[in-house]
Scaffold this motif. Structure first.
Motif, mmCIF file in Angstrom:
data_model
loop_
_atom_site.group_PDB
_atom_site.id
_atom_site.type_symbol
_atom_site.label_atom_id
_atom_site.label_comp_id
_atom_site.label_asym_id
_atom_site.label_seq_id
_atom_site.Cartn_x
_atom_site.Cartn_y
_atom_site.Cartn_z
ATOM 1 N N LEU A 184 7.281 -5.245 -3.990
ATOM 2 C CA LEU A 184 7.352 -6.521 -3.279
ATOM 3 C C LEU A 184 8.630 -7.297 -3.573
ATOM 4 O O LEU A 184 8.922 -8.288 -2.904
ATOM 5 C CB LEU A 184 6.123 -7.372 -3.612
ATOM 6 N N MET A 185 9.392 -6.853 -4.559
ATOM 7 C CA MET A 185 10.637 -7.541 -4.894
ATOM 8 C C MET A 185 11.722 -7.268 -3.850
ATOM 9 O O MET A 185 12.525 -8.151 -3.548
ATOM 10 C CB MET A 185 11.119 -7.154 -6.291
ATOM 11 N N ASP A 186 11.755 -6.062 -3.287
ATOM 12 C CA ASP A 186 12.740 -5.782 -2.238
ATOM 13 C C ASP A 186 12.538 -6.697 -1.035
ATOM 14 O O ASP A 186 13.483 -7.339 -0.587
ATOM 15 C CB ASP A 186 12.696 -4.309 -1.825
ATOM 16 N N LYS A 220 0.857 -1.184 0.000
ATOM 17 C CA LYS A 220 0.000 0.000 0.000
ATOM 18 C C LYS A 220 0.888 1.228 0.000
ATOM 19 O O LYS A 220 1.835 1.311 0.777
ATOM 20 C CB LYS A 220 -0.898 0.047 1.240
ATOM 21 N N SER A 221 0.586 2.166 -0.860
ATOM 22 C CA SER A 221 1.365 3.401 -0.862
ATOM 23 C C SER A 221 0.662 4.440 0.005
ATOM 24 O O SER A 221 -0.542 4.353 0.245
ATOM 25 C CB SER A 221 1.540 3.920 -2.291
ATOM 26 N N LYS A 222 1.447 5.375 0.478
ATOM 27 C CA LYS A 222 0.960 6.483 1.296
ATOM 28 C C LYS A 222 0.296 6.021 2.588
ATOM 29 O O LYS A 222 -0.630 6.659 3.086
ATOM 30 C CB LYS A 222 0.044 7.381 0.477
ATOM 31 N N PHE A 223 0.737 4.904 3.120
ATOM 32 C CA PHE A 223 0.275 4.435 4.413
ATOM 33 C C PHE A 223 1.281 4.880 5.465
ATOM 34 O O PHE A 223 2.485 4.890 5.223
ATOM 35 C CB PHE A 223 0.203 2.898 4.439
ATOM 36 N N THR A 224 0.794 5.214 6.636
ATOM 37 C CA THR A 224 1.684 5.516 7.755
ATOM 38 C C THR A 224 2.109 4.215 8.406
ATOM 39 O O THR A 224 1.549 3.149 8.128
ATOM 40 C CB THR A 224 0.966 6.389 8.803
#
Length: 163
Positions: A122-124, A9-13
């Motif tokens: 998810l690759m990292d 998820k992007s922009k999640f804290t």
């Protein structure tokens, strides 16, 4: 080894992610080494934020007992380990992990011989897990109904390397 969960998820804290990941009581979490740097605005280190949420007593527990740990970020070594595990039939992805399967199918080198850093969130974490086999374990036993997908003969195409 089976990959059976994914979260992107992007922009999640840190708190937003914690609310989702805290239910994953059966896994440890590799943290990008960049998360050890302080945030320019607050000076707060992201990894410490996660440790506070997941393990409030983290300062008094040995580092090897932390559920969140600093990952080794050797990109080439990690890619080689992922390739080796896939190639030798020791790494499988559950077929319900659509985003992981999509990302790995697009993972490649660019014309300069560098990893193409697009759609690879998810690759990292996959590389981090391969760099820490001692952490690649399940804390409890669970049964999953998904089928495992073996991605064989996977190797990110690299210009000038014969692939």
């Amino acid at each position: 080894r089976y990959l059976y969960k994914e979260h992107r998820k992007s922009k999640f804290t840190a708190k937003d992610n914690y609310d989702i990941l805290r239910t994953w009581d059966d896994v440890d979490f590799a943290c990008d080494p960049a998360a050890l740097q302080g945030d320019k605005g607050s000076g707060e280190k992201l990894m410490e934020s996660y440790l506070e949420l997941f393990q409030p007593d983290w300062r008094s527990t040995p580092q090897e007992e932390h559920r969140i740990f600093k990952a080794k970020n050797g990109r080439e070594a990690g890619i080689d380990k992922v390739f080796h595990e896939f190639d030798n039939g020791r790494l499988f992805i559950m077929d319900s992990l659509h985003t992981t399967i999509e990302e790995i199918s697009e993972y490649r080198y660019n014309d300069k011989g560098e990893i193409h850093k697009v759609n690879d969130d998810l690759m990292d974490p996959l590389r981090y897990l391969m760099m820490h086999p001692e952490r690649f374990r399940v804390r409890g036993r669970r049964k999953y109904s998904d089928k495992a997908v073996r991605i064989h003969e996977w190797k990110p195409p690299c210009p000038g390397r014969g692939a």
